[in-house]
Design a protein around this motif. Structure first.
Motif, PDB file in Angstrom:
ATOM      1  N   MET A 158       0.823  -1.207   0.000  1.00  0.00           N
ATOM      2  CA  MET A 158       0.000   0.000   0.000  1.00  0.00           C
ATOM      3  C   MET A 158       0.860   1.261   0.000  1.00  0.00           C
ATOM      4  SD  MET A 158      -3.205  -0.824  -0.042  1.00  0.00           S
ATOM      5  CE  MET A 158      -4.059   0.588   0.619  1.00  0.00           C
ATOM      6  N   GLY A 159       1.998   1.222   0.718  1.00  0.00           N
ATOM      7  CA  GLY A 159       2.859   2.389   0.777  1.00  0.00           C
ATOM      8  C   GLY A 159       3.779   2.463  -0.420  1.00  0.00           C
ATOM      9  N   SER A 160       4.403   3.638  -0.600  1.00  0.00           N
ATOM     10  CA  SER A 160       5.330   3.814  -1.706  1.00  0.00           C
ATOM     11  C   SER A 160       6.729   3.346  -1.363  1.00  0.00           C
ATOM     12  CB  SER A 160       5.368   5.296  -2.120  1.00  0.00           C
ATOM     13  OG  SER A 160       5.760   6.103  -1.011  1.00  0.00           O
ATOM     14  N   THR A 161       6.995   3.080  -0.052  1.00  0.00           N
ATOM     15  CA  THR A 161       8.321   2.652   0.384  1.00  0.00           C
ATOM     16  C   THR A 161       8.284   1.187   0.790  1.00  0.00           C
ATOM     17  OG1 THR A 161       8.806   4.881   1.182  1.00  0.00           O
ATOM     18  CG2 THR A 161      10.198   3.091   1.993  1.00  0.00           C
ATOM     19  N   ARG A 162       9.175   0.397   0.228  1.00  0.00           N
ATOM     20  CA  ARG A 162       9.264  -1.029   0.547  1.00  0.00           C
ATOM     21  C   ARG A 162      10.429  -1.240   1.504  1.00  0.00           C
ATOM     22  NH1 ARG A 162      11.296  -5.841  -2.510  1.00  0.00           N
ATOM     23  NH2 ARG A 162       9.921  -7.599  -2.018  1.00  0.00           N
ATOM     24  N   THR A 163      10.183  -1.948   2.600  1.00  0.00           N
ATOM     25  CA  THR A 163      11.210  -2.158   3.620  1.00  0.00           C
ATOM     26  C   THR A 163      11.651  -3.615   3.634  1.00  0.00           C
ATOM     27  OG1 THR A 163       9.664  -2.762   5.390  1.00  0.00           O
ATOM     28  CG2 THR A 163      10.044  -0.398   5.015  1.00  0.00           C
ATOM     29  N   ALA A 164      12.691  -3.873   4.429  1.00  0.00           N
ATOM     30  CA  ALA A 164      13.178  -5.248   4.574  1.00  0.00           C
ATOM     31  C   ALA A 164      12.108  -6.153   5.155  1.00  0.00           C
ATOM     32  CB  ALA A 164      14.423  -5.262   5.446  1.00  0.00           C
TER      33      ALA A 164
ATOM     34  N   GLU B 244       4.771  -7.152  -5.014  1.00  0.00           N
ATOM     35  CA  GLU B 244       4.906  -5.905  -5.772  1.00  0.00           C
ATOM     36  C   GLU B 244       4.170  -6.001  -7.113  1.00  0.00           C
ATOM     37  OE1 GLU B 244       6.510  -3.100  -4.510  1.00  0.00           O
ATOM     38  OE2 GLU B 244       6.483  -4.330  -2.704  1.00  0.00           O
ATOM     39  N   VAL B 245       2.905  -6.318  -7.045  1.00  0.00           N
ATOM     40  CA  VAL B 245       2.113  -6.572  -8.255  1.00  0.00           C
ATOM     41  C   VAL B 245       1.396  -5.288  -8.688  1.00  0.00           C
ATOM     42  CG1 VAL B 245       0.243  -7.930  -9.245  1.00  0.00           C
ATOM     43  CG2 VAL B 245       1.764  -8.949  -7.526  1.00  0.00           C
ATOM     44  N   PRO B 246       1.608  -4.810  -9.929  1.00  0.00           N
ATOM     45  CA  PRO B 246       0.812  -3.671 -10.426  1.00  0.00           C
ATOM     46  C   PRO B 246      -0.662  -4.065 -10.505  1.00  0.00           C
ATOM     47  CG  PRO B 246       2.726  -4.086 -11.824  1.00  0.00           C
ATOM     48  CD  PRO B 246       2.596  -5.262 -10.899  1.00  0.00           C
ATOM     49  N   LEU B 247      -1.532  -3.215 -10.012  1.00  0.00           N
ATOM     50  CA  LEU B 247      -2.958  -3.530  -9.974  1.00  0.00           C
ATOM     51  C   LEU B 247      -3.717  -2.943 -11.152  1.00  0.00           C
ATOM     52  CD1 LEU B 247      -3.713  -3.134  -6.165  1.00  0.00           C
ATOM     53  CD2 LEU B 247      -3.272  -5.223  -7.474  1.00  0.00           C
ATOM     54  N   ALA B 248      -3.028  -2.293 -12.073  1.00  0.00           N
ATOM     55  CA  ALA B 248      -3.678  -1.740 -13.265  1.00  0.00           C
ATOM     56  C   ALA B 248      -2.697  -1.804 -14.421  1.00  0.00           C
ATOM     57  CB  ALA B 248      -4.118  -0.293 -13.027  1.00  0.00           C
ATOM     58  N   ALA B 249      -3.252  -1.804 -15.631  1.00  0.00           N
ATOM     59  CA  ALA B 249      -2.399  -1.893 -16.817  1.00  0.00           C
ATOM     60  C   ALA B 249      -1.516  -0.667 -16.962  1.00  0.00           C
ATOM     61  CB  ALA B 249      -3.269  -2.061 -18.064  1.00  0.00           C
TER      62      ALA B 249
ATOM     63  N   HIS C 144       9.039  -6.214   4.402  1.00  0.00           N
ATOM     64  CA  HIS C 144       8.214  -6.718   3.305  1.00  0.00           C
ATOM     65  C   HIS C 144       8.794  -8.019   2.745  1.00  0.00           C
ATOM     66  CE1 HIS C 144       6.735  -2.547   3.374  1.00  0.00           C
ATOM     67  NE2 HIS C 144       5.676  -2.977   2.674  1.00  0.00           N
ATOM     68  N   VAL C 145      10.112  -8.059   2.628  1.00  0.00           N
ATOM     69  CA  VAL C 145      10.766  -9.251   2.096  1.00  0.00           C
ATOM     70  C   VAL C 145      10.581 -10.427   3.046  1.00  0.00           C
ATOM     71  CG1 VAL C 145      12.961 -10.233   1.338  1.00  0.00           C
ATOM     72  CG2 VAL C 145      12.429  -7.828   0.855  1.00  0.00           C
ATOM     73  N   LEU C 146      10.713 -10.161   4.362  1.00  0.00           N
ATOM     74  CA  LEU C 146      10.563 -11.234   5.353  1.00  0.00           C
ATOM     75  C   LEU C 146       9.138 -11.778   5.350  1.00  0.00           C
ATOM     76  CD1 LEU C 146      12.657  -9.771   8.297  1.00  0.00           C
ATOM     77  CD2 LEU C 146      13.297 -11.612   6.720  1.00  0.00           C
ATOM     78  N   LEU C 147       8.172 -10.878   5.267  1.00  0.00           N
ATOM     79  CA  LEU C 147       6.786 -11.346   5.261  1.00  0.00           C
ATOM     80  C   LEU C 147       6.509 -12.170   4.009  1.00  0.00           C
ATOM     81  CD1 LEU C 147       3.946 -11.473   6.387  1.00  0.00           C
ATOM     82  CD2 LEU C 147       3.461  -9.280   5.266  1.00  0.00           C
ATOM     83  N   ALA C 148       7.053 -11.760   2.860  1.00  0.00           N
ATOM     84  CA  ALA C 148       6.860 -12.535   1.647  1.00  0.00           C
ATOM     85  C   ALA C 148       7.423 -13.938   1.805  1.00  0.00           C
ATOM     86  CB  ALA C 148       7.529 -11.823   0.469  1.00  0.00           C
ATOM     87  N   ALA C 149       8.603 -14.053   2.424  1.00  0.00           N
ATOM     88  CA  ALA C 149       9.199 -15.367   2.635  1.00  0.00           C
ATOM     89  C   ALA C 149       8.329 -16.214   3.553  1.00  0.00           C
ATOM     90  CB  ALA C 149      10.603 -15.202   3.211  1.00  0.00           C
ATOM     91  N   LEU C 150       7.827 -15.595   4.626  1.00  0.00           N
ATOM     92  CA  LEU C 150       6.975 -16.331   5.568  1.00  0.00           C
ATOM     93  C   LEU C 150       5.706 -16.830   4.885  1.00  0.00           C
ATOM     94  CD1 LEU C 150       6.252 -17.250   8.446  1.00  0.00           C
ATOM     95  CD2 LEU C 150       5.265 -14.967   8.816  1.00  0.00           C
ATOM     96  N   LEU C 151       5.053 -15.963   4.105  1.00  0.00           N
ATOM     97  CA  LEU C 151       3.810 -16.348   3.440  1.00  0.00           C
ATOM     98  C   LEU C 151       4.045 -17.468   2.430  1.00  0.00           C
ATOM     99  CD1 LEU C 151       2.209 -12.824   2.847  1.00  0.00           C
ATOM    100  CD2 LEU C 151       1.580 -14.500   4.586  1.00  0.00           C
ATOM    101  N   ARG C 152       5.131 -17.389   1.693  1.00  0.00           N
ATOM    102  CA  ARG C 152       5.409 -18.407   0.686  1.00  0.00           C
ATOM    103  C   ARG C 152       5.740 -19.752   1.313  1.00  0.00           C
ATOM    104  NH1 ARG C 152       8.958 -14.339  -3.127  1.00  0.00           N
ATOM    105  NH2 ARG C 152       7.272 -13.748  -4.559  1.00  0.00           N
ATOM    106  N   GLN C 153       6.461 -19.719   2.440  1.00  0.00           N
ATOM    107  CA  GLN C 153       6.884 -20.970   3.083  1.00  0.00           C
ATOM    108  C   GLN C 153       5.731 -21.644   3.819  1.00  0.00           C
ATOM    109  OE1 GLN C 153      10.244 -19.998   5.562  1.00  0.00           O
ATOM    110  NE2 GLN C 153      11.446 -19.172   3.829  1.00  0.00           N
ATOM    111  N   ARG C 154       4.802 -20.873   4.348  1.00  0.00           N
ATOM    112  CA  ARG C 154       3.786 -21.448   5.226  1.00  0.00           C
ATOM    113  C   ARG C 154       2.356 -21.205   4.704  1.00  0.00           C
ATOM    114  NH1 ARG C 154       6.097 -21.277  11.390  1.00  0.00           N
ATOM    115  NH2 ARG C 154       8.257 -21.807  10.839  1.00  0.00           N
TER     116      ARG C 154
END
Length: 323
Positions: A1-7, A29-34, A9-19
């Protein structure tokens, strides 16, 4: 949602993918519009003393309804309202408010407007799906109630009739019905800034066709590319006023002669050109009937059967076999 991506974000992505459960995917980091969100127009109210002294010349009943800022979406007759356009406008309003909430204050200080030729079943269905209710403000103006932000819908056709505004009719239906609308259209297309902004956009040829159908080309201001003008004209208007030799210039011979009957193809040619490329027998058929009647019978018998038949048919002389 924010314009700044922090470390984090990377940890949460790893957690979600693993579990994650087996029936889910995780994308980051998915664009929601064309393409990036971009409103057609943003209207800003200035309530400084004296600024409101000049009355509006178009959409006269809309301006008093608008708060401090308004996002406007325009749907033309050629690219009309499409399904979920209301959802997209709500998204624009929410994104704009998220970035300006501290400055704007209450959500009532931000509104949305849809300009379209007339209400359609598609916008009615979208409004119902969003839980919005139509409030008739008369004269082609509507308010959609029930959302987080004020939202207005303007039917350009109805407003143009109610307020006697032919420029609105032009924008709604692409038809200039008065001299004022035709002059205004010519001025806008002829202005260098407007023309440059329109030339590469969808619908420019349609605008040019509308203009050229209403005005002689001499009224257009300089600066418009010739190829754009010609592309907007139907074939008969492109060729109007040209002498025959200019209409035919550049065409190969077969295209110049296409559609002409034989007598017109040969008209004006000297005899030697008419006969060029013909066999002796074919040249013989070009002779007048009086000459053919003088031909000896033994000579006629030496000719091909089809040539003999044509000659006898023309001169009325029966062949020796009686035919």
């Amino acid at each position: 949602m924010g314009s700044t991506r922090t470390a984090w974000h990377v940890l949460l992505a790893a957690l979600l993918r693993q579990r994650r459960p087996g029936n889910f995917q995780v994308q980051c980091e998915v664009p929601l519009a064309a393409e990036p969100p971009r409103a057609d127009y943003l209207l800003l109210r200035n309530d400084a003393p004296g600024e409101a002294s000049e009355p509006a010349g178009t959409l006269r009943r809309l301006w008093p309804l608008l708060p401090r800022e308004t996002i406007v979406e325009f749907k033309s007759a050629r690219r009309t309202y499409r399904r979920c356009n209301l959802d997209r406008l709500w998204g624009y309003l929410s994104l704009h408010y998220a970035d300006t909430a501290r400055r704007l204050g209450p959500r009532t200080n931000l509104a949305g407007v849809v300009l379209l030729p007339s209400r359609t079943r598609t916008i009615d269905a979208d409004a119902a799906a969003l839980g919005l209710a139509w409030l008739d403000l008369a004269g082609g103006y509507w308010k959609l109630q029930g959302g987080a932000f004020p939202l207005y819908v303007v039917e350009l056709t109805a407003v143009a009739e109610d307020e006697d505004d032919d420029l609105l009719h032009l924008l709604g239906h692409g038809e200039a019905r008065t001299a004022e609308a035709r002059r205004w259209l010519a001025e806008q297309v002829g202005a260098e800034e407007s023309a440059m902004a329109m030339r590469e956009l969808e619908g420019f040829d349609e605008v040019m066709r509308t203009l050229l159908a209403q005005l002689p080309i001499q009224t257009l201001l300089p600066g418009l590319p010739v190829e754009k003008l010609l592309a907007a004209l139907p074939p008969e208007q492109r060729l109007a006023g040209l002498p025959p030799e200019q209409r035919l210039a550049g065409l190969p011979p077969e295209q110049r002669l296409a559609g002409l009957p034989p007598e017109q193809r040969l008209a004006g040619l000297p005899p030697e050109q008419r006969a060029a490329g013909l066999t002796p027998e074919q040249r013989l058929l070009l002779a007048p009937d009086e000459v053919l009647r003088l031909l000896p019978e033994d000579y006629l018998r030496s000719l091909p059967e089809d040539v003999q038949a044509q000659i006898h048919a023309r001169i009325g002389r029966p062949r020796e076999d009686g035919t």
